[in-house]
Design a protein around this motif. Structure first.
Motif, PDB file in Angstrom:
ATOM      1  N   PHE A 380     -19.823  -1.434 -11.452  1.00 16.50           N
ATOM      2  CA  PHE A 380     -20.071  -0.255 -10.617  1.00 16.50           C
ATOM      3  C   PHE A 380     -20.164  -0.641  -9.138  1.00 16.50           C
ATOM      4  O   PHE A 380     -19.580   0.028  -8.273  1.00 16.50           O
ATOM      5  N   ILE A 381     -20.864  -1.714  -8.829  1.00 11.30           N
ATOM      6  CA  ILE A 381     -21.004  -2.164  -7.435  1.00 11.30           C
ATOM      7  C   ILE A 381     -19.644  -2.555  -6.867  1.00 11.30           C
ATOM      8  O   ILE A 381     -19.296  -2.192  -5.727  1.00 11.30           O
ATOM      9  N   LEU A 382     -18.855  -3.289  -7.633  1.00 14.76           N
ATOM     10  CA  LEU A 382     -17.526  -3.677  -7.169  1.00 14.76           C
ATOM     11  C   LEU A 382     -16.637  -2.447  -6.950  1.00 14.76           C
ATOM     12  O   LEU A 382     -15.815  -2.424  -6.024  1.00 14.76           O
ATOM     13  N   SER A 383     -16.802  -1.431  -7.782  1.00 20.61           N
ATOM     14  CA  SER A 383     -16.038  -0.191  -7.609  1.00 20.61           C
ATOM     15  C   SER A 383     -16.421   0.511  -6.313  1.00 20.61           C
ATOM     16  O   SER A 383     -15.565   1.087  -5.630  1.00 20.61           O
ATOM     17  N   LEU A 384     -17.717   0.476  -5.968  1.00 19.39           N
ATOM     18  CA  LEU A 384     -18.160   1.051  -4.699  1.00 19.39           C
ATOM     19  C   LEU A 384     -17.547   0.315  -3.516  1.00 19.39           C
ATOM     20  O   LEU A 384     -17.121   0.939  -2.530  1.00 19.39           O
ATOM     21  N   VAL A 385     -17.494  -1.009  -3.608  1.00 15.51           N
ATOM     22  CA  VAL A 385     -16.879  -1.798  -2.536  1.00 15.51           C
ATOM     23  C   VAL A 385     -15.400  -1.455  -2.413  1.00 15.51           C
ATOM     24  O   VAL A 385     -14.870  -1.288  -1.302  1.00 15.51           O
ATOM     25  N   LEU A 386     -14.731  -1.323  -3.544  1.00 16.54           N
ATOM     26  CA  LEU A 386     -13.312  -0.976  -3.538  1.00 16.54           C
ATOM     27  C   LEU A 386     -13.087   0.386  -2.886  1.00 16.54           C
ATOM     28  O   LEU A 386     -12.172   0.568  -2.082  1.00 16.54           O
ATOM     29  N   LYS A 387     -13.928   1.340  -3.221  1.00 14.95           N
ATOM     30  CA  LYS A 387     -13.811   2.685  -2.655  1.00 14.95           C
ATOM     31  C   LYS A 387     -14.065   2.655  -1.149  1.00 14.95           C
ATOM     32  O   LYS A 387     -13.359   3.318  -0.362  1.00 14.95           O
ATOM     33  N   THR A 388     -15.056   1.882  -0.719  1.00 12.08           N
ATOM     34  CA  THR A 388     -15.398   1.817   0.697  1.00 12.08           C
ATOM     35  C   THR A 388     -14.243   1.260   1.523  1.00 12.08           C
ATOM     36  O   THR A 388     -13.936   1.751   2.618  1.00 12.08           O
ATOM     37  N   ARG A 389     -13.570   0.248   0.991  1.00  7.36           N
ATOM     38  CA  ARG A 389     -12.508  -0.400   1.753  1.00  7.36           C
ATOM     39  C   ARG A 389     -11.161   0.295   1.632  1.00  7.36           C
ATOM     40  O   ARG A 389     -10.386   0.327   2.588  1.00  7.36           O
ATOM     41  N   TYR A 390     -10.873   0.874   0.449  1.00  9.03           N
ATOM     42  CA  TYR A 390      -9.514   1.353   0.204  1.00  9.03           C
ATOM     43  C   TYR A 390      -9.428   2.782  -0.279  1.00  9.03           C
ATOM     44  O   TYR A 390      -8.331   3.261  -0.576  1.00  9.03           O
ATOM     45  N   GLY A 391     -10.546   3.499  -0.347  1.00  7.26           N
ATOM     46  CA  GLY A 391     -10.505   4.892  -0.776  1.00  7.26           C
ATOM     47  C   GLY A 391      -9.880   5.779   0.280  1.00  7.26           C
ATOM     48  O   GLY A 391      -9.963   5.520   1.486  1.00  7.26           O
ATOM     49  N   ALA A 392      -9.206   6.865  -0.164  1.00  7.11           N
ATOM     50  CA  ALA A 392      -8.584   7.799   0.765  1.00  7.11           C
ATOM     51  C   ALA A 392      -9.637   8.563   1.528  1.00  7.11           C
ATOM     52  O   ALA A 392     -10.701   8.890   1.004  1.00  7.11           O
ATOM     53  N   THR A 393      -9.357   8.874   2.749  1.00  8.79           N
ATOM     54  CA  THR A 393     -10.269   9.659   3.565  1.00  8.79           C
ATOM     55  C   THR A 393     -10.182  11.136   3.269  1.00  8.79           C
ATOM     56  O   THR A 393     -10.975  11.924   3.736  1.00  8.79           O
ATOM     57  N   LYS A 394      -9.170  11.533   2.530  1.00  4.35           N
ATOM     58  CA  LYS A 394      -9.023  12.931   2.156  1.00  4.35           C
ATOM     59  C   LYS A 394      -8.439  12.977   0.739  1.00  4.35           C
ATOM     60  O   LYS A 394      -7.965  11.978   0.219  1.00  4.35           O
ATOM     61  N   VAL A 395      -8.512  14.132   0.138  1.00  7.48           N
ATOM     62  CA  VAL A 395      -8.002  14.267  -1.209  1.00  7.48           C
ATOM     63  C   VAL A 395      -6.483  14.207  -1.181  1.00  7.48           C
ATOM     64  O   VAL A 395      -5.829  14.941  -0.428  1.00  7.48           O
ATOM     65  N   ASN A 396      -5.920  13.310  -1.968  1.00  2.70           N
ATOM     66  CA  ASN A 396      -4.478  13.143  -2.012  1.00  2.70           C
ATOM     67  C   ASN A 396      -3.930  13.693  -3.327  1.00  2.70           C
ATOM     68  O   ASN A 396      -4.557  13.572  -4.355  1.00  2.70           O
ATOM     69  N   GLU A 397      -2.768  14.241  -3.272  1.00  2.00           N
ATOM     70  CA  GLU A 397      -2.118  14.701  -4.492  1.00  2.00           C
ATOM     71  C   GLU A 397      -0.925  13.811  -4.775  1.00  2.00           C
ATOM     72  O   GLU A 397      -0.110  13.556  -3.905  1.00  2.00           O
ATOM     73  N   PHE A 398      -0.859  13.322  -6.027  1.00  2.00           N
ATOM     74  CA  PHE A 398       0.204  12.384  -6.407  1.00  2.00           C
ATOM     75  C   PHE A 398       1.228  13.103  -7.256  1.00  2.00           C
ATOM     76  O   PHE A 398       0.883  13.940  -8.053  1.00  2.00           O
TER      77      PHE A 398
END
Length: 398
Positions: A380-398
């Motif tokens: 869970f902590i590693l997932s938070l780090v991943l989101k902080t560094r590489y998460g989108a700043t807005k909702v993206n549609e794929f």
């Protein structure tokens, strides 16, 4: 472009390929041990050998899919699945038995989720997110479908004949894999409504690629370790906490229900959810589940939550294992890169049951659950780090 036919073909192939390979040992392991008068450790060791081969052949498989596509690679996987099942069926010596499992391990790497995910990434590029989620719906039903089939075939015809029938099932997936497109996603195929930023990987520099790759590898190495342990010992842990054997088995089936339920919800409602956000949601369910596990001996509700939440979290993490690389890295090298990053996870999944056997026998079921809770919290902590560094700043549609 990924068509509905491609999704259906891969979904059906995943249902069959998982059922006749990864879940084979649970259906026939005890029968094989009794018939050949081998120890169960020796029989189940064949499956561990297959997992090791999956690890060693993972980089090669990724490169092959990037170069030749899933149509060729997964078709070869179908043929090798048939040969592996057939080899186990005619095994009278431990050498032939283990050689067949090692062949089956290579076949699994060529035909299961990670090969299918890389195939979809090659065909659809960043548009592969939804198809990846969709094919896991059928794949997630493999144990529910093939465990009863396997037990019925084994009781009716014997395990050798049953495995020859499994080999026939493997051959039936050849047309499904041959129906896959030959082409590769090209940038000019993108929809005019999709922003260019969505086609660019989040990790653009060498340094960022290493950081993102390390986070991805750590997250899914720990997850594979936990998944393998729970696949082997969940029933044992619940029984050791004071539940009856029958009740432990029944509660453990909630894992599959939670897995399928979570995947259906993701397909229906998660179209606009960024993979890093989904990873946080999924990884948050894991420690909650193990907290419930710690109280399973005192409260039946806690045991139910343990199995269901672990299944739900693991089911969603299977999806993010396939979709995260689409936003983190260049989709043109998806197979090669992910093939390398998954090696530690395959290796640890092979030894995880042994480690948990030691922990349970020497320190008890509560200690095994405490270890699992710690590992789940780290995920869970590693997932938070991943989101902080590489998460989108807005909702993206794929």
């Amino acid at each position: 472009m990924i068509t509905r036919q491609t999704v259906i073909s891969l979904g059906l192939s995943q249902l069959v390929c998982w059922g006749i390979s990864y879940y084979l040992i649970a259906a026939f392991g005890v029968q094989i041990a009794e018939d050949l008068d081998w120890s169960e450790a020796s029989v189940f060791g064949g499956f561990s050998a297959a997992l090791l081969i999956m690890a060693f052949t993972s980089p090669l498989t990724g490169r092959l899919i990037d170069r030749h596509g899933g149509r060729v690679v997964m078709t070869v996987g179908s043929v090798l699945l048939a040969l592996g099942c057939g080899g186990i069926a005619v095994s009278y010596s431990i050498g032939v038995y283990y050689a067949s499992w090692m062949l089956l391990g290579f076949a699994m790497r060529l035909s299961l989720y990670d090969a299918a995910f890389a195939t979809l990434a090659r065909i659809g590029g960043v548009h592969a997110k939804r198809p990846i989620s969709q094919i896991t719906l059928l794949g997630g039903l493999a144990s529910s479908v093939f465990w009863p089939i396997g037990f019925f075939l084994g009781e009716t015809f014997g395990w050798r004949a049953a495995l020859l029938i499994y080999a026939g099932f493997a051959l039936l997936t050849i047309p499904l894999h041959l129906s896959l497109p030959r082409g590769r996603f090209e940038e000019h195929q993108k929809s005019e409504t999709i922003e260019m930023s969505l086609l660019l990987p989040a990790a653009t520099t060498i340094k960022e690629q290493r950081i993102a790759g390390s986070l991805y590898a750590f997250i899914f190495t720990l997850l594979n370790f936990l998944n393998s342990a729970m696949s082997t010992h969940m029933i044992t842990i619940l029984a050791g906490l004071g539940l009856t054997a029958a009740l432990s088995v029944w509660i453990s089936t909630l894992r599959g229900i939670g897995q399928s339920f979570a995947r259906v919800c993701e397909v229906l409602f998660g179209a606009r959810l960024h993979p890093t956000s989904l990873t946080i949601l999924a990884s948050a369910l894991l420690p909650l589940g193990f907290i419930g596990g710690l109280f399973s001996g005192q409260f039946l509700t806690a045991a139910l939550l343990f199995a269901f939440l672990f299944g739900a979290g693991n089911g969603l993490m299977t999806i993010t294992r396939g979709t995260l690389p689409l936003v983190l890295f260049d989709h043109n090298t998806y197979g090669t890169l992910v093939g390398k990053l998954l090696v530690p996870g395959f290796l640890l999944s092979a030894v995880s049951p042994i480690i948990y056997t030691y922990v349970i026998s020497h320190f008890g079921e509560q200690s095994a659950l405490s270890l699992s809770l710690l590992l789940a919290f780290i995920i869970f902590i590693l997932s938070l780090v991943l989101k902080t560094r590489y998460g989108a700043t807005k909702v993206n549609e794929f």
